[in-house]
Design an enzyme around this catalytic site. Structure first.
Site, PDB file in Angstrom:
ATOM      1  CB  CYS A   1      -0.951   0.039   1.139  1.00 46.49           C
ATOM      2  SG  CYS A   1      -2.112   1.395   1.261  1.00 46.49           S
TER       3      CYS A   1
ATOM      4  CB  CYS B   1      -0.801   2.699   3.836  1.00 42.63           C
ATOM      5  SG  CYS B   1      -2.273   2.058   3.172  1.00 42.63           S
ATOM      6  CG  ASP B   2       3.090   1.014   4.191  1.00 45.04           C
ATOM      7  OD1 ASP B   2       2.623   1.380   5.532  1.00 45.04           O
ATOM      8  OD2 ASP B   2       2.763  -0.217   3.732  1.00 45.04           O
TER       9      ASP B   2
END
Ligand SMILES: Cc1cc2nc3c(=O)[nH]c(=O)nc-3n(C[C@H](O)[C@H](O)[C@H](O)COP(=O)(O)OP(=O)(O)OC[C@H]3O[C@@H](n4cnc5c(N)ncnc54)[C@H](O)[C@@H]3O)c2cc1C
Length: 316
Positions: free
Chosen positions: A133, A136-137
Site C-alpha cells: 500500500c 499508506c506507507d
C-alpha cells in the site's frame, strides 16, 4: 437471531447496513478491519457531493451513519472464519475466538486483498521494505528512493502520493501505457522526481537485512538493478471470496462472487456487494460498492418478506 448478517466494514457493508436498518431489519455487521480498502484512499475526488475527501474521513462517516440506528445495528470488529447454512434456511457465522451469530440472510461485502508479485525476495522482505500500500506507507520513506510496481489506479495514485515525500520514485510497469484514471496519470507525469520504467518486469527483490534494490527482466538506463529502500507492490487485487466459496456460492470466470442484478448469489438468502462481487461490470469504486450494498439490502428485505409470507401461509 438477526434478520441480516453483513460481513465487511467497508463502503458496501456499511451502505447495506444503513438500508437494512431503514427497512426495519435487525442487522449484525462484522469485519476484520474497520473501513476496509477506503482507509487507504488518500484523496477521493469522485464521491458525489464531496469535491475532495480523505478515504478514512469518508469511511468514518459511513460508520457513524450505520451506527446511528442504535440497537437496530450491532457492530463487531472480528474475523469471520466460516458461514454455515442450517437446514432450516438460516445461517450461522463462526467468529474468531469461538463466538457464533445467527441470522436469516447474509450479505457478503468482504472486498478484496492485494495481489502478490510472486518473485524471489518478496516474502523475505515483506515488512522490511516490501509493502502493498504505497499511499499508506509512503511516509516511512521520506527522502529515500523507492519503486512502485504496477500500472493501475493504486500504482499510479500511489506513485504520485509517494513522490510528495520520497527523494525519487521509480514507477515500474510491464506495459508501455497505464490503465489508471487519466487524472492520476496526469498527476504523476507532473512530478519531477518520478522516473517511468516501462516495459520492464521486476524479477527479484534484492537485499540483505532489508530491501536494497529491484532486479529487472532487462536493462534500464544501462543497468538491470535499480537501488531502492522500499518496494510498493500495487499489481491489483484478488476478491476475498473464501467464505462464499466454502459455502458453495458460484464464482465468475475471474473468481469474483457471481451476483445477478439484485445482488443475489447462487444461494438463496445470500447476497454479495462491492469489490468482492462481479457486479457493476467489475468497476471497483466507492460509488459502485455503495450502490451494490443498497441493492443487496433491498433484495434481502424482499427475500425476508417472501419467507415470512411463506411461513405464515404454511402456519410456520
Ligand atoms: C489506494 C486506493 C485508492 C482508491 N481510491 C479510490 C477513489 O478515489 N475513488 C473510488 O471510488 N474508489 C477508490 N478506491 C477503491 C475503493 O476504495 C473500493 O472500491 C471500496 O473501498 C470497496 O469497498 P468494499 O466495501 O467493497 O470493500 P472493502 O472496503 O475492501 O471492505 C471489505 C471489508 O471486509 C472485511 N473482511 C474481508 N474478509 C473478512 C473476513 N473473513 N471476516 C471478517 N471481515 C472480513 C474487511 O476487513 C473489510 O472490513 C481506491 C482503492 C485503493 C486501494
Amino acid at each position: 437471531m438477526y434478520d441480516v448478517l453483513i460481513i465487511g466494514l467497508g463502503a458496501a457493508g456499511y451502505t447495506a447496513a444503513i438500508y437494512a436498518a431503514r427497512y426495519k431489519l435487525s442487522v449484525f455487521i462484522v469485519g476484520a478491519e474497520e473501513g476496509g480498502m477506503g482507509m487507504t484512499a488518500v484523496e477521493v475526488g469522485n464521491w458525489p457531493g464531496d469535491i475532495d475527501v480523505k478515504g478514512p474521513d469518508l469511511m468514518e462517516r459511513f460508520r457513524q451513519h450505520a451506527l446511528s440506528f442504535g440497537d437496530a445495528v450491532s457492530h463487531r470488529l472480528s474475523h469471520v472464519k466460516s458461514v454455515e447454512r442450517v437446514p432450516d434456511g438460516t445461517f450461522v457465522l463462526h467468529l474468531d475466538g469461538g463466538g457464533t451469530v445467527q441470522g436469516r440472510s447474509v450479505i457478503f461485502a468482504m472486498g478484496s486483498y492485494k495481489r502478490h508479485l510472486g518473485v524471489p525476495g518478496e516474502e523475505e522482505f515483506s515488512g522490511k521494505g516490501v509493502t502493498y500500500c504505497a499511499t499508506c506507507d509512503a511516509f516511512f520513506y521520506r527522502g529515500k528512493d523507492v519503486a512502485v510496481i504496477g500500472g493501475g489506479d493504486s500504482a499510479v495514485e500511489g506513485a504520485a502520493i509517494t513522490a510528495q515525500v520520497a527523494n525519487k520514485v521509480y514507477l515500474i510497469h510491464r506495459r508501455g501505457e497505464f490503465r489508471a484514471e487519466p487524472y492520476w496519470v496526469d498527476e504523476v507525469r507532473r512530478k519531477k522526481n518520478v522516473e517511468f520504467v516501462l516495459e520492464r518486469t521486476v524479477v527479484e527483490i534484492v537485499g540483505e537485512q532489508a530491501v536494497r534494490a529491484v532486479r529487472l527482466d532487462k536493462e534500464w538506463n544501462g543497468a538491470q538493478e535499480i537501488p531502492v529502500a522500499g518496494v510498493f507492490i500495487e499489481v491489483g487485487s484478488v476478491p476475498a471470496t473464501d467464505l462464499a466459496k466454502d459455502m458453495g456460492c458460484v464464482l465468475d470466470e475471474r473468481a469474483f462472487l457471481r451476483v445477478d442484478a439484485g445482488m443475489r448469489t447462487s444461494l438463496e438468502g445470500v447476497f454479495g456487494a462491492g469489490d468482492v462481487s462481479n457486479g457493476s461490470n467489475h468497476f471497483a469504486q466507492f460509488t459502485t460498492a455503495a450502490g451494490e450494498g443498497a441493492i443487496a439490502a433491498n433484495s434481502a428485505f424482499a427475500y425476508l418478506q417472501s419467507r415470512s409470507v411463506e411461513g405464515s401461509m404454511s402456519g410456520g
